[in-house]
Enzyme design. Structure first.
Site, short mmCIF file in Angstrom:
data_model
loop_
_atom_site.label_atom_id
_atom_site.label_comp_id
_atom_site.label_asym_id
_atom_site.label_seq_id
_atom_site.Cartn_x
_atom_site.Cartn_y
_atom_site.Cartn_z
N LYS A 133 -9.66 -77.73 114.75
CA LYS A 133 -8.61 -77.90 115.76
C LYS A 133 -8.81 -76.78 116.77
CE LYS A 133 -3.72 -77.48 116.70
NZ LYS A 133 -2.41 -76.98 116.22
N GLY A 182 6.25 -74.09 119.49
CA GLY A 182 7.39 -73.39 118.93
C GLY A 182 8.70 -73.53 119.69
N ALA A 201 2.62 -79.91 118.78
CA ALA A 201 3.40 -78.79 119.32
C ALA A 201 4.66 -79.24 120.05
CB ALA A 201 2.56 -77.91 120.24
N GLY A 202 5.69 -78.44 119.90
CA GLY A 202 6.93 -78.63 120.63
C GLY A 202 7.96 -79.52 119.96
N ASN A 230 4.66 -77.58 112.67
CA ASN A 230 4.74 -76.46 111.74
C ASN A 230 6.12 -75.80 111.81
OD1 ASN A 230 2.48 -73.67 110.97
ND2 ASN A 230 4.46 -74.15 110.14
N SER A 231 6.45 -75.24 112.99
CA SER A 231 7.69 -74.46 113.14
C SER A 231 8.94 -75.26 112.79
CB SER A 231 7.80 -73.93 114.57
OG SER A 231 6.68 -73.15 114.91
#
Length: 260
Positions: free
Chosen positions: A98, A159, A186-187, A208-209
């Site tokens: 990635k 994040g 993401a986001g 993830n976050s």
């Protein structure tokens, strides 16, 4: 329907990819990843600050028995990203990478110029590149022309949890690159964001976050798992046509009526 997710010739039942950072404990990390149902977990060499700590982390990841997707998180130059990619290939014994290449420290936006350069180098070196990019159609087209079979446009900056800031751009990429595997990366902050991405026709999401930072990561992982499945089923079913005028759900034809 509900065909399997395909990434560089490998098939997966789960359409949720998950990260391994920021969890409050290794035990929570393992439980959350298992609860997500994900078959692919992202890892980074940069969290391994010592040989012992690195080995302990790697042992936990291996115990999950999932496909490993190394990333080049935190890299700011082509040379740095390419070097780290080669290290990942040696350590994790995979040619998947990635590719993250940050161009701006404020919003962690990928550097599109350096990303294209690094992608070409790594593909020529035999890597199967999954580039993290913005929702820019032209950049996505150039990455596809270089030989990428998978693209990972963002929903919002890493994040932030803001969800899909530009559904129009994401929809356009999906329509113009109809044969590619596309993963929103993401986001995403809520399960509904993941559901929306799948409803747009995206093949998967990576997050993830949103899980690691939740009050109960394991429960949130379950929520995202259900949302991804719901979004995919919704896309396959085909949404009703949106109307500006109300229409009764119960037909009036043949209904009895009375005169006073």
């Amino acid at each position: 329907m509900n065909c399997a997710l395909t990434i560089y010739g490998q098939s997966f039942e789960s359409r949720l990819l998950i990260g391994s950072a920021l969890y409050p404990s290794p035990e929570v990390m393992q439980a959350s990843i298992r609860a997500s149902g994900s078959q692919i977990v992202t890892v980074s060499l940069r969290r391994q600050n010592s040989v012992a700590a690195g080995q302990d982390f790697w042992d936990l990841i291996k115990a999950l028995d999932l496909t490993i997707l190394p990333n080049t998180a935190g890299c700011h130059s082509v040379k740095e990203a390419v070097t780290l990619a080669h290290m990942c290939r040696e350590v994790f014994d995979t040619d998947w990478i990635k590719l993250e290449l940050i161009g701006d420290e404020y919003n962690l936006q990928p550097d599109p110029i350096a990303l294209l350069e690094a992608t070409k180098i790594l593909i020529d070196d035999g890597f199967k590149v999954l580039p993290y990019c913005t929702d820019d159609l032209v950049i996505c087209q150039r990455l596809a022309e270089l030989g990428c079979e998978v693209l990972m446009p963002w929903g919002a900056p890493i994040g932030t949890g803001k969800g899909l800031l530009n559904p129009y751009a994401l929809r356009t990429i999906r329509e113009r690159l109809s044969e590619m595997t596309l993963i929103v990366d993401a986001g995403l902050g809520l399960p509904s964001h993941a559901c929306q991405a799948l409803e747009l026709g995206y093949d998967a999401v990576l997050l993830n976050s949103a899980v690691a930072g939740a009050g109960c990561p394991e429960t949130m992982a379950k929520a995202f798992r259900a949302a991804v499945e719901a979004g995919r089923f919704s896309y396959e079913a085909g949404a009703m046509i949106e109307r500006d005028i109300a229409a009764p759900s119960t037909p009036t034809l043949g209904m009895p009526f009375w005169h006073q």
